[in-house]
Design an enzyme around this catalytic site. Structure first.
Site, short mmCIF file in Angstrom:
data_model
loop_
_atom_site.label_atom_id
_atom_site.label_comp_id
_atom_site.label_asym_id
_atom_site.label_seq_id
_atom_site.Cartn_x
_atom_site.Cartn_y
_atom_site.Cartn_z
N GLU A 170 -9.49 -10.32 -7.64
CA GLU A 170 -8.51 -9.25 -7.44
C GLU A 170 -7.34 -9.36 -8.43
OE1 GLU A 170 -9.72 -8.78 -2.73
OE2 GLU A 170 -7.72 -9.54 -3.23
N LYS A 199 0.83 -1.21 0.00
CA LYS A 199 0.00 0.00 0.00
C LYS A 199 0.87 1.26 0.00
CE LYS A 199 -3.95 -2.22 2.28
NZ LYS A 199 -4.91 -2.12 3.40
N TYR A 240 -12.38 -1.84 -3.70
CA TYR A 240 -12.87 -2.03 -2.33
C TYR A 240 -14.39 -1.93 -2.25
CZ TYR A 240 -8.23 -2.12 -0.15
OH TYR A 240 -6.96 -2.48 0.26
N HIS A 291 -2.06 -5.39 1.48
CA HIS A 291 -3.36 -6.06 1.31
C HIS A 291 -3.09 -7.54 1.07
CE1 HIS A 291 -7.34 -7.07 -0.28
NE2 HIS A 291 -6.70 -7.72 -1.22
N ASN A 322 -1.87 0.21 6.67
CA ASN A 322 -1.34 -1.04 7.25
C ASN A 322 -0.45 -1.85 6.29
OD1 ASN A 322 -3.40 -1.90 5.64
ND2 ASN A 322 -4.58 -2.91 7.25
N1 UDP Z 1 -9.61 -0.40 7.34
C1 UDP Z 1 -9.67 0.81 8.01
N2 UDP Z 1 -10.33 0.84 9.21
C2 UDP Z 1 -10.91 -0.26 9.77
C3 UDP Z 1 -10.84 -1.49 9.08
C4 UDP Z 1 -10.17 -1.52 7.86
O1 UDP Z 1 -9.16 1.81 7.55
O2 UDP Z 1 -11.48 -0.17 10.87
C5 UDP Z 1 -8.91 -0.45 6.03
C6 UDP Z 1 -7.54 -1.12 6.15
O3 UDP Z 1 -6.64 -0.49 5.24
C7 UDP Z 1 -7.85 -2.54 5.73
C8 UDP Z 1 -8.88 -2.30 4.62
O4 UDP Z 1 -9.65 -1.22 5.10
O5 UDP Z 1 -6.69 -3.22 5.30
C9 UDP Z 1 -9.78 -3.47 4.30
O6 UDP Z 1 -10.38 -3.92 5.50
P1 UDP Z 1 -10.48 -5.47 5.84
O7 UDP Z 1 -11.40 -5.63 7.00
O8 UDP Z 1 -10.79 -6.23 4.60
O9 UDP Z 1 -8.99 -5.82 6.37
P2 UDP Z 1 -7.83 -6.70 5.69
O10 UDP Z 1 -8.47 -7.81 4.92
O11 UDP Z 1 -7.03 -5.76 4.82
O12 UDP Z 1 -7.02 -7.21 6.85
MG MG Z 2 -9.92 -7.74 3.49
#
Ligand code: UDP
Ligand code: MG
Length: 138
Positions: free
Chosen positions: A127, A10, A50, A116, A113
């Site tokens: 994806e 990211k 997303y 992805h 974070n």
């Molecule tokens: N995210 C965020 N706040 C939250 C949860 C998720 O900004 O409370 C963002 C974060 O960048 C995350 C992405 O949205 O990686 C997608 O969320 P997901 O729950 O799918 O998490 P991931 O699969 O990336 O662990």
């Molecule tokens: Mg996810």
């Protein structure tokens, strides 16, 4: 069990200079890179990617953030790829990510974070196809 997953490094992972270290961890963990590109998403493309999170409160900020700078997108191959890669990257919130995981080592916050990782075989397919044509995959 699938042999393929999709990842992005990211904007924060790139901007903070961690791209090389993250790719090194991916390769050392036994993943083969079968497609890769360096690009910047437009807000529209980030929103499409997303779209499953459309109703979540963080959606608009997520799109803004994911289109704020260049990313690396890649397809990774390994047995049990989806699950093993989720283990390698750690929990979404880096403060909860296990020691030694990519998010534990390189991420700063729950939104920025570092990486992805696909959450299912079906989404890995969707994806990977979102970013790569057949001519770009090896
Ligand atoms: N995210 C965020 N706040 C939250 C949860 C998720 O900004 O409370 C963002 C974060 O960048 C995350 C992405 O949205 O990686 C997608 O969320 P997901 O729950 O799918 O998490 P991931 O699969 O990336 O662990
Ligand atoms: Mg996810």
């Amino acid at each position: 069990m699938s042999d393929k997953t999709f990842t992005m490094i990211k904007p924060d992972g790139i901007a903070n200079g961690h791209a090389g270290a993250i790719l090194d961890k991916i390769i050392k963990a036994g993943f083969k890179i079968t497609a890769m590109k360096y690009l910047q998403l437009t807000p529209e493309r980030a929103g499409q990617f997303y779209s499953i999170h459309k109703e979540r409160p963080f959606y608009n900020d997520l799109i803004k953030y994911m289109s704020s700078g260049p990313i690396i997108a890649a397809v990774l191959e390994k047995s049990n790829a989806v699950e093993d890669y989720r283990t390698l990257i750690g929990a979404t919130d880096p403060t909860k990510a296990a020691p030694g995981t990519i998010r534990n080592l390189f991420a700063k916050s729950i939104d920025a974070n570092a990486v992805h990782g696909s959450d299912s075989d079906a989404n890995a397919d969707i994806e990977a196809n979102f970013f790569f044509s057949g001519f770009e995959r090896f």
